[in-house]
Design an enzyme around this catalytic site. Structure first.
Site, PDB file in Angstrom:
ATOM      1  N   LEU A 242     -13.362 -13.511  13.920  1.00 50.21           N
ATOM      2  CA  LEU A 242     -13.046 -12.682  15.090  1.00 50.21           C
ATOM      3  C   LEU A 242     -13.597 -11.280  14.786  1.00 50.21           C
ATOM      4  CD1 LEU A 242     -11.675 -12.929  17.817  1.00 50.21           C
ATOM      5  CD2 LEU A 242      -9.513 -12.329  16.749  1.00 50.21           C
ATOM      6  N   HIS A 243     -14.883 -11.110  15.118  1.00 51.30           N
ATOM      7  CA  HIS A 243     -15.612  -9.930  14.632  1.00 51.30           C
ATOM      8  C   HIS A 243     -15.096  -8.589  15.178  1.00 51.30           C
ATOM      9  CE1 HIS A 243     -18.818 -12.697  13.251  1.00 51.30           C
ATOM     10  NE2 HIS A 243     -18.738 -13.269  14.442  1.00 51.30           N
ATOM     11  N   ASP A 244     -15.262  -8.409  16.482  1.00 54.33           N
ATOM     12  CA  ASP A 244     -15.174  -7.051  17.045  1.00 54.33           C
ATOM     13  C   ASP A 244     -13.790  -6.394  16.984  1.00 54.33           C
ATOM     14  OD1 ASP A 244     -17.874  -7.153  17.538  1.00 54.33           O
ATOM     15  OD2 ASP A 244     -17.654  -7.804  19.615  1.00 54.33           O
TER      16      ASP A 244
END
Ligand code: BDR
Ligand code: CA
Length: 313
Positions: A242-244
């Site tokens: 879950l990058h951002d």
């Protein structure tokens, strides 16, 4: 904690969408001055629309959403429908937004805001290719010293790449823009794949969102269900990165992250390694540090924060 004024620059993207929700769920710590959309995961017509869908999901029709650049500075746009689906926000069915798009161009909004707000009070949070930010810095060099900090998701060192063997997507799409940002002299904090690949949407974490029993909780669970298919197959693990949201979580809980102040340069010349973030993690050169490059995250703490905040929406 002092309340931080931020501009979110984004290409939603389910993980961008969760980052926006996290910011909007945290009004005591974060004031969102506006959201600027950029072409990235999907074309601009969809990213600006998706940003408005997310604001409406959060019950925040008052947030101004601006459309920015529709193509990288010097390259043809590369998109990521293979991860995010045709709309960029595939998964749950959500209504089309009714809140309007702001008239002003996203880059003009960034420049005007930085010129109007007191120097050193506005943080930029890029979650996509850096085209809008670089264009603003090129067009109005006076804004550089007025930016408090740029906290961005992009790049990789140990994890190397996700869109090519050598490059992370956001930097790969517009390497010339990334080069401008990394050479700008603005204080930079970077959330690379080395961090985000530890923030995995495992089953229990996704179920915690679903079990909130709210619309935003269900939607976050369904978004993560959607993009997990791709990354689980690719990496062979439980859950997808879950990058951002790591960018917004850093503003709220910097103690969850650790990294190094190092030199990071962007490869723009080679076709093979286009967009590689060449991070001097081991400090083997005498190139001056220009970024705090994060390397680790307390993933349980990160998901606990995220779940607690999404529950507030
Ligand atoms: C980045 O690329 C996009 O697909 C995600 O939204 C994230 O910003 C990860 O490489
Ligand atoms: Ca993104």
């Amino acid at each position: 904690m002092a309340r931080r004024k931020i501009i979110i620059d984004t290409d939603p993207g389910q993980d961008d969408a969760v980052a926006i929700l996290l910011a909007l769920a945290s009004p005591a710590e974060i004031e969102v001055l506006g959201i600027t959309a950029v072409a990235g995961n999907v074309p601009l017509a969809l990213t600006q629309k998706n940003a408005r869908i997310v604001c409406e999901l959060a019950g925040r029709r008052d947030i101004a959403v601006f459309a920015g650049c529709d193509a990288p500075l010097k390259r043809r746009l590369v998109t990521a429908e293979h991860v995010h689906g045709k709309t960029g926000l595939d998964g749950p069915v959500l209504p089309d937004p009714t809140m309007p798009l702001a008239d002003t161009h996203g880059v003009d909004f960034i420049v005007e805001t930085l010129r109007t707000e007191a120097p050193g009070t506005v943080t930029l949070c890029p979650l996509g290719p850096l085209t809008n930010i670089a264009t603003a810095l090129e067009r109005a060099p006076d804004i550089g010293p007025r930016i408090a900090e740029i906290v961005l998701m992009g790049g990789a060192y140990f994890e190397v790449g996700n869109i090519t063997p050598a490059a992370e997507f956001n930097i790969y799409v517009d390497p010339e823009a990334a080069e401008i940002v990394f050479r700008s002299g603005v204080k930079l904090t970077v959330m690379p794949l080395d961090v985000t690949h530890k923030a995995l949407t495992t089953r229990p974490r996704v179920e915690a969102f679903r079990n909130l029993g709210t619309d935003p909780g269900r939607v976050v669970a369904e978004w993560t269900d959607f993009f997990e298919r791709f990354d689980e197959a690719k990496y062979g693990q439980d859950g997808a990165p879950l990058h951002d949201p790591c960018v917004i979580a850093y503003l709220l809980r910097p103690d969850l992250f650790s990294g190094r102040n190092i030199n990071v340069e962007i490869e723009t010349g080679s076709d093979l390694t286009r967009g590689m973030s060449v991070a001097d993690w081991w400090r083997v050169t005498d190139r001056a540090p220009n970024a705090t490059f994060m390397g680790d995250v307390d993933a349980d703490g990160f998901f606990a924060l995220l779940t607690e905040r999404v529950a507030r929406l």
